[in-house]
Design a protein around this motif. Structure first.
Motif, PDB file in Angstrom:
ATOM      1  N   GLU A  29       1.015  -1.286  -0.119  1.00  0.00           N
ATOM      2  CA  GLU A  29       0.002  -0.141  -0.121  1.00  0.00           C
ATOM      3  C   GLU A  29       0.934   1.407  -0.336  1.00  0.00           C
ATOM      4  O   GLU A  29       0.507   2.197  -0.889  1.00  0.00           O
ATOM      5  CB  GLU A  29      -0.461   0.094   1.219  1.00  0.00           C
ATOM      6  CG  GLU A  29      -2.287  -1.322   1.161  1.00  0.00           C
ATOM      7  CD  GLU A  29      -2.704  -1.530   2.552  1.00  0.00           C
ATOM      8  OE1 GLU A  29      -2.447  -0.317   3.148  1.00  0.00           O
ATOM      9  OE2 GLU A  29      -3.771  -2.239   2.424  1.00  0.00           O
ATOM     10  N   ALA A  30       1.843   1.014   1.342  1.00  0.00           N
ATOM     11  CA  ALA A  30       2.676   2.494   0.608  1.00  0.00           C
ATOM     12  C   ALA A  30       3.752   2.578  -0.997  1.00  0.00           C
ATOM     13  O   ALA A  30       3.986   3.646  -0.798  1.00  0.00           O
ATOM     14  CB  ALA A  30       3.907   2.448   2.301  1.00  0.00           C
ATOM     15  N   LEU A  31       3.922   1.262  -0.445  1.00  0.00           N
ATOM     16  CA  LEU A  31       4.562   1.817  -2.235  1.00  0.00           C
ATOM     17  C   LEU A  31       4.458   2.406  -2.841  1.00  0.00           C
ATOM     18  O   LEU A  31       4.248   3.391  -3.984  1.00  0.00           O
ATOM     19  CB  LEU A  31       5.033  -0.121  -2.600  1.00  0.00           C
ATOM     20  CG  LEU A  31       6.131  -0.122  -1.815  1.00  0.00           C
ATOM     21  CD1 LEU A  31       6.565  -1.720  -2.093  1.00  0.00           C
ATOM     22  CD2 LEU A  31       7.638   0.288  -2.544  1.00  0.00           C
ATOM     23  N   ARG A  32       2.501   1.689  -3.553  1.00  0.00           N
ATOM     24  CA  ARG A  32       1.249   2.568  -4.547  1.00  0.00           C
ATOM     25  C   ARG A  32       1.453   3.721  -3.956  1.00  0.00           C
ATOM     26  O   ARG A  32       1.436   5.003  -5.305  1.00  0.00           O
ATOM     27  CB  ARG A  32      -0.087   1.501  -4.385  1.00  0.00           C
ATOM     28  CG  ARG A  32      -0.015   0.873  -5.130  1.00  0.00           C
ATOM     29  CD  ARG A  32      -1.294  -0.220  -4.771  1.00  0.00           C
ATOM     30  NE  ARG A  32      -1.685  -0.712  -3.830  1.00  0.00           N
ATOM     31  CZ  ARG A  32      -2.019  -2.099  -3.283  1.00  0.00           C
ATOM     32  NH1 ARG A  32      -1.302  -2.695  -4.182  1.00  0.00           N
ATOM     33  NH2 ARG A  32      -2.699  -1.779  -2.019  1.00  0.00           N
ATOM     34  N   ALA A  33       1.165   3.850  -3.074  1.00  0.00           N
ATOM     35  CA  ALA A  33       1.265   5.156  -2.633  1.00  0.00           C
ATOM     36  C   ALA A  33       2.561   6.128  -3.119  1.00  0.00           C
ATOM     37  O   ALA A  33       1.983   7.723  -3.612  1.00  0.00           O
ATOM     38  CB  ALA A  33       0.614   5.785  -1.165  1.00  0.00           C
ATOM     39  N   ALA A  34       3.265   6.035  -2.555  1.00  0.00           N
ATOM     40  CA  ALA A  34       4.499   6.386  -3.501  1.00  0.00           C
ATOM     41  C   ALA A  34       4.835   6.725  -4.831  1.00  0.00           C
ATOM     42  O   ALA A  34       5.953   7.321  -5.335  1.00  0.00           O
ATOM     43  CB  ALA A  34       5.652   5.841  -2.766  1.00  0.00           C
ATOM     44  N   GLY A  35       3.854   5.978  -5.385  1.00  0.00           N
ATOM     45  CA  GLY A  35       4.232   5.812  -7.004  1.00  0.00           C
ATOM     46  C   GLY A  35       5.471   4.599  -7.240  1.00  0.00           C
ATOM     47  O   GLY A  35       5.671   4.493  -8.918  1.00  0.00           O
ATOM     48  N   ARG A  36       5.388   3.822  -6.732  1.00  0.00           N
ATOM     49  CA  ARG A  36       6.550   2.924  -6.813  1.00  0.00           C
ATOM     50  C   ARG A  36       5.399   1.204  -7.548  1.00  0.00           C
ATOM     51  O   ARG A  36       4.343   0.958  -6.972  1.00  0.00           O
ATOM     52  CB  ARG A  36       7.622   2.491  -5.904  1.00  0.00           C
ATOM     53  CG  ARG A  36       8.118   3.369  -5.615  1.00  0.00           C
ATOM     54  CD  ARG A  36       9.195   4.102  -6.142  1.00  0.00           C
ATOM     55  NE  ARG A  36      10.240   4.959  -5.052  1.00  0.00           N
ATOM     56  CZ  ARG A  36      11.190   5.100  -4.838  1.00  0.00           C
ATOM     57  NH1 ARG A  36      11.465   3.883  -4.726  1.00  0.00           N
ATOM     58  NH2 ARG A  36      11.041   5.994  -4.449  1.00  0.00           N
ATOM     59  N   ARG A  37       5.809   0.963  -8.773  1.00  0.00           N
ATOM     60  CA  ARG A  37       6.130   0.215  -9.211  1.00  0.00           C
ATOM     61  C   ARG A  37       6.227  -1.590  -9.011  1.00  0.00           C
ATOM     62  O   ARG A  37       7.496  -1.573  -8.209  1.00  0.00           O
ATOM     63  CB  ARG A  37       5.799  -0.792 -10.164  1.00  0.00           C
ATOM     64  CG  ARG A  37       5.095   0.727 -11.436  1.00  0.00           C
ATOM     65  CD  ARG A  37       5.472   0.602 -13.019  1.00  0.00           C
ATOM     66  NE  ARG A  37       7.584   1.051 -12.964  1.00  0.00           N
ATOM     67  CZ  ARG A  37       8.026   0.594 -14.316  1.00  0.00           C
ATOM     68  NH1 ARG A  37       7.007   0.425 -15.159  1.00  0.00           N
ATOM     69  NH2 ARG A  37       9.323   0.632 -13.597  1.00  0.00           N
ATOM     70  N   VAL A  38       5.544  -2.341  -8.656  1.00  0.00           N
ATOM     71  CA  VAL A  38       5.650  -3.759  -7.327  1.00  0.00           C
ATOM     72  C   VAL A  38       5.430  -5.044  -8.466  1.00  0.00           C
ATOM     73  O   VAL A  38       4.389  -4.767  -9.074  1.00  0.00           O
ATOM     74  CB  VAL A  38       5.088  -4.011  -6.486  1.00  0.00           C
ATOM     75  CG1 VAL A  38       5.224  -5.235  -5.666  1.00  0.00           C
ATOM     76  CG2 VAL A  38       5.309  -2.835  -5.041  1.00  0.00           C
TER      77      VAL A  38
END
Length: 340
Positions: A265-274
């Motif tokens: 969730e935090a990575l999505r909020a920061a615009g990072r792709r997983v």
């Protein structure tokens, strides 16, 4: 392996304190007739002074038992039934006990007062044995139960020198395999989100992470480690801190699947792709690992085997009270999905 410590006051010790025979103490405990009032008072005084608690199950000459096993949760902070770990292990233990005879009693022990009440309840013969989960390093309950000669098995352990029977997963080995996978896929800026530092399971997973990075000659400085608490919220907070410290992160090992969900969730909020920008690996392989976006690569704990082995050890200790404590560590398995 080792032998159990001397336990709670015995019927013989009460008899010696009161200056009477063992049979007299037994008659007083069972409110039987034929005991002089002065003798009864002497025995009752000895019981109070020694803190003796009659074992109700042992009163029967036929050797009857309570036919009940307590599953004790000691975590004071988590919303027990909201976290997948608790429901999964309760289900595994319940399945393992099915058809064996004893009833499963679920108990929460989260304070000193609750600990004392449960100890007196258990010493009174109301349960034949105790299964403990989520035990922190400073929790005295396992030792209290062992000293009271109550068959006890832990899920996990408080330290590497645990002297109560336990069943655990190879947490350090699981973490090493997860980091090895990240390294094999080209990740080099790898961070980790831990569990509570006073839990040995979290310490082992952190140790495995550090060992794998050190073997590869990579950075293991404290700034790459963020403390979590095995919850989604804790994972989100920790991932946010890691991104602030090290925006170059390209891999993360989370100490649980719920922690990993918060990190996603935090990575999505920061615009990072997983996994394109940051690969994420969890630990547990709960059903939620199949529902995250993307699906979660994780280290599978054999929870069914853990629950079954805990029950087997406990039933053996109930049948053979003098048996040495035993330690069992089960293997983990890396399950590769889309997140790493």
């Amino acid at each position: 392996m080792g032998r159990r410590h001397p336990g709670a006051p015995t019927l013989e010790e009460v008899a010696a304190r009161a200056g009477v025979g063992r049979g007299t103490v037994s008659r007083v405990v069972n409110n039987a007739a034929g005991v002089k009032e002065s003798t009864r008072r002497a025995v009752q005084r000895a019981i109070a002074e020694l803190g003796y608690v009659p074992n109700l199950a042992a009163r029967s000459l036929a050797g009857q038992r309570a036919d009940a096993v307590a599953l004790v949760m000691t975590e004071p902070r988590w919303r027990q039934f909201a976290e997948p770990f608790f429901s999964e292990i309760v289900h595994a233990i319940g399945d393992a006990l099915a058809g064996t005879g004893p009833q499963l009693l679920l108990t929460l022990v989260r304070s000193d007062a609750e600990r004392r009440r449960f100890l007196e309840y258990a010493r009174g013969g109301r349960v034949d044995g105790v299964l403990l989960m989520s035990v922190h390093a400073d929790d005295p309950l396992p030792d209290m139960l062992a000293e009271a000669r109550l068959p006890t098995v832990l899920m996990g352990r408080r330290s590497g020198d645990e002297r109560v029977s336990y069943v655990d997963a190879d947490n350090a080995g699981g973490a090493r395999s997860a980091v090895a996978h990240l390294l094999a896929t080209g990740r080099r800026a790898i961070a980790t989100i831990t569990g509570p530092p006073d839990m040995y399971v979290a310490q082992c997973r952190l140790r495995g992470y550090r060992e794998a990075l050190a073997s590869a000659g990579l950075d293991t400085r404290p700034s790459w480690v963020a403390e979590g608490d095995f919850t989604i919220e804790g994972g989100h907070r920790a991932m946010t801190r890691l991104l602030e410290r090290h925006p170059e992160i390209d891999g993360v090992l989370a100490a649980s699947d719920t922690t990993a969900e918060g990190a996603l969730e935090a990575l999505r909020a920061a615009g990072r792709r997983v996994p394109e920008d940051v690969a994420v690996i969890g630990f547990d392989d709960f059903p939620l690992a199949e529902r995250t976006a993307p699906r979660l690569t994780t280290v599978r704990q054999p929870l069914e085997d853990i629950g079954r082995t805990m029950v087997q050890l406990l039933l053996q200790e109930i049948e053979e009270p003098s048996v040495a404590w035993r330690h069992v560590i089960l293997r983990t398995e890396l399950v590769v999905r889309e997140s790493a």
